[in-house]
Design a protein around this motif. Structure first.
Motif, PDB file in Angstrom:
ATOM      1  N   LEU A 112       9.347 -11.144 -17.726  1.00  0.00           N
ATOM      2  CA  LEU A 112       8.427 -10.699 -18.769  1.00  0.00           C
ATOM      3  C   LEU A 112       7.516  -9.571 -18.321  1.00  0.00           C
ATOM      4  O   LEU A 112       7.077  -8.767 -19.135  1.00  0.00           O
ATOM      5  CB  LEU A 112       7.557 -11.864 -19.243  1.00  0.00           C
ATOM      6  N   ASP A 113       7.203  -9.542 -17.022  1.00  0.00           N
ATOM      7  CA  ASP A 113       6.251  -8.540 -16.540  1.00  0.00           C
ATOM      8  C   ASP A 113       6.487  -8.311 -15.053  1.00  0.00           C
ATOM      9  O   ASP A 113       7.055  -9.168 -14.365  1.00  0.00           O
ATOM     10  CB  ASP A 113       4.812  -9.037 -16.774  1.00  0.00           C
ATOM     11  N   HIS A 114       6.065  -7.167 -14.584  1.00  0.00           N
ATOM     12  CA  HIS A 114       6.070  -6.884 -13.151  1.00  0.00           C
ATOM     13  C   HIS A 114       4.990  -5.857 -12.871  1.00  0.00           C
ATOM     14  O   HIS A 114       4.556  -5.138 -13.768  1.00  0.00           O
ATOM     15  CB  HIS A 114       7.445  -6.413 -12.664  1.00  0.00           C
ATOM     16  N   ALA A 115       4.548  -5.862 -11.625  1.00  0.00           N
ATOM     17  CA  ALA A 115       3.493  -4.935 -11.227  1.00  0.00           C
ATOM     18  C   ALA A 115       3.603  -4.652  -9.736  1.00  0.00           C
ATOM     19  O   ALA A 115       4.227  -5.410  -8.988  1.00  0.00           O
ATOM     20  CB  ALA A 115       2.116  -5.533 -11.543  1.00  0.00           C
ATOM     21  N   ILE A 116       2.998  -3.546  -9.344  1.00  0.00           N
ATOM     22  CA  ILE A 116       2.842  -3.194  -7.931  1.00  0.00           C
ATOM     23  C   ILE A 116       1.350  -3.031  -7.710  1.00  0.00           C
ATOM     24  O   ILE A 116       0.677  -2.343  -8.483  1.00  0.00           O
ATOM     25  CB  ILE A 116       3.581  -1.891  -7.591  1.00  0.00           C
ATOM     26  N   VAL A 117       0.839  -3.700  -6.682  1.00  0.00           N
ATOM     27  CA  VAL A 117      -0.603  -3.661  -6.434  1.00  0.00           C
ATOM     28  C   VAL A 117      -0.849  -3.459  -4.931  1.00  0.00           C
ATOM     29  O   VAL A 117      -0.076  -3.950  -4.107  1.00  0.00           O
ATOM     30  CB  VAL A 117      -1.265  -4.977  -6.941  1.00  0.00           C
ATOM     31  N   ASP A 134       0.819  -1.199   0.000  1.00  0.00           N
ATOM     32  CA  ASP A 134       0.000   0.000   0.000  1.00  0.00           C
ATOM     33  C   ASP A 134       0.864   1.264   0.000  1.00  0.00           C
ATOM     34  O   ASP A 134       0.340   2.372  -0.091  1.00  0.00           O
ATOM     35  CB  ASP A 134      -0.922   0.016   1.223  1.00  0.00           C
ATOM     36  N   SER A 135       2.186   1.094   0.106  1.00  0.00           N
ATOM     37  CA  SER A 135       3.055   2.275   0.206  1.00  0.00           C
ATOM     38  C   SER A 135       4.165   2.324  -0.850  1.00  0.00           C
ATOM     39  O   SER A 135       4.787   3.354  -1.030  1.00  0.00           O
ATOM     40  CB  SER A 135       3.690   2.330   1.600  1.00  0.00           C
ATOM     41  N   ARG A 136       4.405   1.235  -1.538  1.00  0.00           N
ATOM     42  CA  ARG A 136       5.491   1.241  -2.523  1.00  0.00           C
ATOM     43  C   ARG A 136       4.976   1.655  -3.901  1.00  0.00           C
ATOM     44  O   ARG A 136       3.829   1.403  -4.254  1.00  0.00           O
ATOM     45  CB  ARG A 136       6.134  -0.151  -2.626  1.00  0.00           C
ATOM     46  N   ASP A 137       5.885   2.279  -4.647  1.00  0.00           N
ATOM     47  CA  ASP A 137       5.617   2.592  -6.052  1.00  0.00           C
ATOM     48  C   ASP A 137       6.919   2.362  -6.813  1.00  0.00           C
ATOM     49  O   ASP A 137       7.902   1.888  -6.238  1.00  0.00           O
ATOM     50  CB  ASP A 137       5.074   4.018  -6.218  1.00  0.00           C
ATOM     51  N   ALA A 138       6.933   2.691  -8.079  1.00  0.00           N
ATOM     52  CA  ALA A 138       8.112   2.407  -8.908  1.00  0.00           C
ATOM     53  C   ALA A 138       9.378   3.071  -8.378  1.00  0.00           C
ATOM     54  O   ALA A 138      10.485   2.563  -8.595  1.00  0.00           O
ATOM     55  CB  ALA A 138       7.856   2.827 -10.353  1.00  0.00           C
ATOM     56  N   ASP A 176      10.367   0.658  -4.886  1.00  0.00           N
ATOM     57  CA  ASP A 176      10.100  -0.789  -4.838  1.00  0.00           C
ATOM     58  C   ASP A 176      11.413  -1.570  -4.815  1.00  0.00           C
ATOM     59  O   ASP A 176      11.761  -2.272  -5.753  1.00  0.00           O
ATOM     60  CB  ASP A 176       9.245  -1.201  -6.047  1.00  0.00           C
ATOM     61  N   THR A 177      12.144  -1.427  -3.722  1.00  0.00           N
ATOM     62  CA  THR A 177      13.473  -2.051  -3.640  1.00  0.00           C
ATOM     63  C   THR A 177      13.402  -3.580  -3.689  1.00  0.00           C
ATOM     64  O   THR A 177      14.291  -4.214  -4.258  1.00  0.00           O
ATOM     65  CB  THR A 177      14.214  -1.609  -2.362  1.00  0.00           C
ATOM     66  N   SER A 178      12.356  -4.164  -3.141  1.00  0.00           N
ATOM     67  CA  SER A 178      12.237  -5.628  -3.150  1.00  0.00           C
ATOM     68  C   SER A 178      11.938  -6.143  -4.554  1.00  0.00           C
ATOM     69  O   SER A 178      12.559  -7.089  -5.027  1.00  0.00           O
ATOM     70  CB  SER A 178      11.160  -6.079  -2.168  1.00  0.00           C
ATOM     71  N   GLY A 179      10.983  -5.521  -5.227  1.00  0.00           N
ATOM     72  CA  GLY A 179      10.686  -5.907  -6.604  1.00  0.00           C
ATOM     73  C   GLY A 179      11.890  -5.693  -7.508  1.00  0.00           C
ATOM     74  O   GLY A 179      12.212  -6.535  -8.354  1.00  0.00           O
ATOM     75  N   ASP A 180      12.578  -4.547  -7.314  1.00  0.00           N
ATOM     76  CA  ASP A 180      13.793  -4.274  -8.095  1.00  0.00           C
ATOM     77  C   ASP A 180      14.831  -5.364  -7.865  1.00  0.00           C
ATOM     78  O   ASP A 180      15.441  -5.861  -8.816  1.00  0.00           O
ATOM     79  CB  ASP A 180      14.397  -2.922  -7.711  1.00  0.00           C
ATOM     80  N   TYR A 181      15.032  -5.733  -6.586  1.00  0.00           N
ATOM     81  CA  TYR A 181      16.023  -6.768  -6.272  1.00  0.00           C
ATOM     82  C   TYR A 181      15.670  -8.091  -6.960  1.00  0.00           C
ATOM     83  O   TYR A 181      16.535  -8.730  -7.580  1.00  0.00           O
ATOM     84  CB  TYR A 181      16.153  -6.998  -4.754  1.00  0.00           C
ATOM     85  N   LEU A 182      14.421  -8.522  -6.833  1.00  0.00           N
ATOM     86  CA  LEU A 182      14.029  -9.816  -7.400  1.00  0.00           C
ATOM     87  C   LEU A 182      14.174  -9.838  -8.922  1.00  0.00           C
ATOM     88  O   LEU A 182      14.658 -10.820  -9.494  1.00  0.00           O
ATOM     89  CB  LEU A 182      12.597 -10.164  -6.995  1.00  0.00           C
ATOM     90  N   ARG A 183      13.799  -8.761  -9.577  1.00  0.00           N
ATOM     91  CA  ARG A 183      13.938  -8.707 -11.037  1.00  0.00           C
ATOM     92  C   ARG A 183      15.405  -8.742 -11.448  1.00  0.00           C
ATOM     93  O   ARG A 183      15.785  -9.463 -12.376  1.00  0.00           O
ATOM     94  CB  ARG A 183      13.236  -7.464 -11.601  1.00  0.00           C
ATOM     95  N   GLU A 184      16.231  -7.980 -10.752  1.00  0.00           N
ATOM     96  CA  GLU A 184      17.659  -7.956 -11.085  1.00  0.00           C
ATOM     97  C   GLU A 184      18.324  -9.299 -10.796  1.00  0.00           C
ATOM     98  O   GLU A 184      19.122  -9.793 -11.600  1.00  0.00           O
ATOM     99  CB  GLU A 184      18.354  -6.832 -10.305  1.00  0.00           C
ATOM    100  N   ALA A 185      17.992  -9.914  -9.668  1.00  0.00           N
ATOM    101  CA  ALA A 185      18.578 -11.222  -9.327  1.00  0.00           C
ATOM    102  C   ALA A 185      18.185 -12.271 -10.369  1.00  0.00           C
ATOM    103  O   ALA A 185      19.008 -13.097 -10.778  1.00  0.00           O
ATOM    104  CB  ALA A 185      18.127 -11.654  -7.929  1.00  0.00           C
ATOM    105  N   ALA A 186      16.935 -12.234 -10.813  1.00  0.00           N
ATOM    106  CA  ALA A 186      16.472 -13.183 -11.821  1.00  0.00           C
ATOM    107  C   ALA A 186      17.240 -12.989 -13.127  1.00  0.00           C
ATOM    108  O   ALA A 186      17.697 -13.960 -13.750  1.00  0.00           O
ATOM    109  CB  ALA A 186      14.970 -13.018 -12.055  1.00  0.00           C
ATOM    110  N   ARG A 187      17.385 -11.745 -13.546  1.00  0.00           N
ATOM    111  CA  ARG A 187      18.120 -11.464 -14.798  1.00  0.00           C
ATOM    112  C   ARG A 187      19.587 -11.880 -14.678  1.00  0.00           C
ATOM    113  O   ARG A 187      20.146 -12.454 -15.610  1.00  0.00           O
ATOM    114  CB  ARG A 187      17.989  -9.985 -15.156  1.00  0.00           C
ATOM    115  N   GLU A 188      20.201 -11.563 -13.539  1.00  0.00           N
ATOM    116  CA  GLU A 188      21.608 -11.941 -13.332  1.00  0.00           C
ATOM    117  C   GLU A 188      21.781 -13.453 -13.370  1.00  0.00           C
ATOM    118  O   GLU A 188      22.823 -13.951 -13.796  1.00  0.00           O
ATOM    119  CB  GLU A 188      22.130 -11.381 -12.008  1.00  0.00           C
ATOM    120  N   ALA A 189      20.765 -14.192 -12.939  1.00  0.00           N
ATOM    121  CA  ALA A 189      20.831 -15.660 -12.957  1.00  0.00           C
ATOM    122  C   ALA A 189      20.601 -16.217 -14.360  1.00  0.00           C
ATOM    123  O   ALA A 189      20.798 -17.410 -14.589  1.00  0.00           O
ATOM    124  CB  ALA A 189      19.802 -16.236 -11.984  1.00  0.00           C
TER     125      ALA A 189
END
Length: 171
Positions: free
Chosen positions: A45-50, A20-24, A27-40
């Protein structure tokens, strides 16, 4: 004749941040997970904040489950014990099969880091339409622990004796 060598197989993922408080911008957690996935070597393909709303979470994850392209969904946030936290309630009805050991293992790892407070973690995972769905707490440190100590190796076809890659929808 030896056993065939397993090779790395990249998977196609989507990442959802429930907050309810994060936005683009924060969003350090979403950023981390996307970057870790790419590095691996995986594709995001997609991401969202809800916001933490059962039906909005369920709608986005349902779309990804139904997609022919998304093989893995990682959700961060909304897994705590506050009344507002609704990620497990949103996801459980979608699962064809729950992966009980995921939450158990996450809490074991988390216990090493935060002690008994891990009792309030409701990290869960399951399969739906050959899509692996994992939900972890929204803190970046929890996401890092989950990725480094559970998720990364379970998304690597070379992990023995087992991993989830062979259970994912074929592209």
């Amino acid at each position: 004749m030896g056993k065939p060598t397993r090779e790395f197989q990249p998977v196609q993922m989507a990442v959802l941040t429930v907050s309810d408080s994060r936005d683009a911008s924060n969003d350090t957690s979403g950023d981390y997970l996307r970057e870790a996935a790419r590095e691996a070597g995986h594709s995001v393909l997609d991401h969202a904040i809800v916001p933490d709303n059962i039906y909005r979470i369920r709608a986005i994850v349902s779309r990804w489950i139904a997609s022919e392209d998304v093989q893995v969904v990682i959700v961060n946030g909304g897994t705590g014990f506050n009344l507002k936290n609704s990620t497990p309630e949103a996801l459980l009805p979608l699962f064809d099969r729950q992966i009980d050991g995921f939450g158990e293992l996450f809490r074991m790892i988390s216990y090493e880091e935060i002690g008994g407070s891990t009792l309030q973690s409701r990290a869960i995972a399951g399969m739906a339409n050959q899509t692996l769905i994992m939900a972890v707490p929204g803190s970046t440190s929890a996401c890092r622990s989950a990725w480094e100590r559970i998720i990364a190796e379970q998304l690597d076809a070379r992990t023995r004796p087992c991993n989830f890659v062979s259970h994912l929808k074929k592209l």
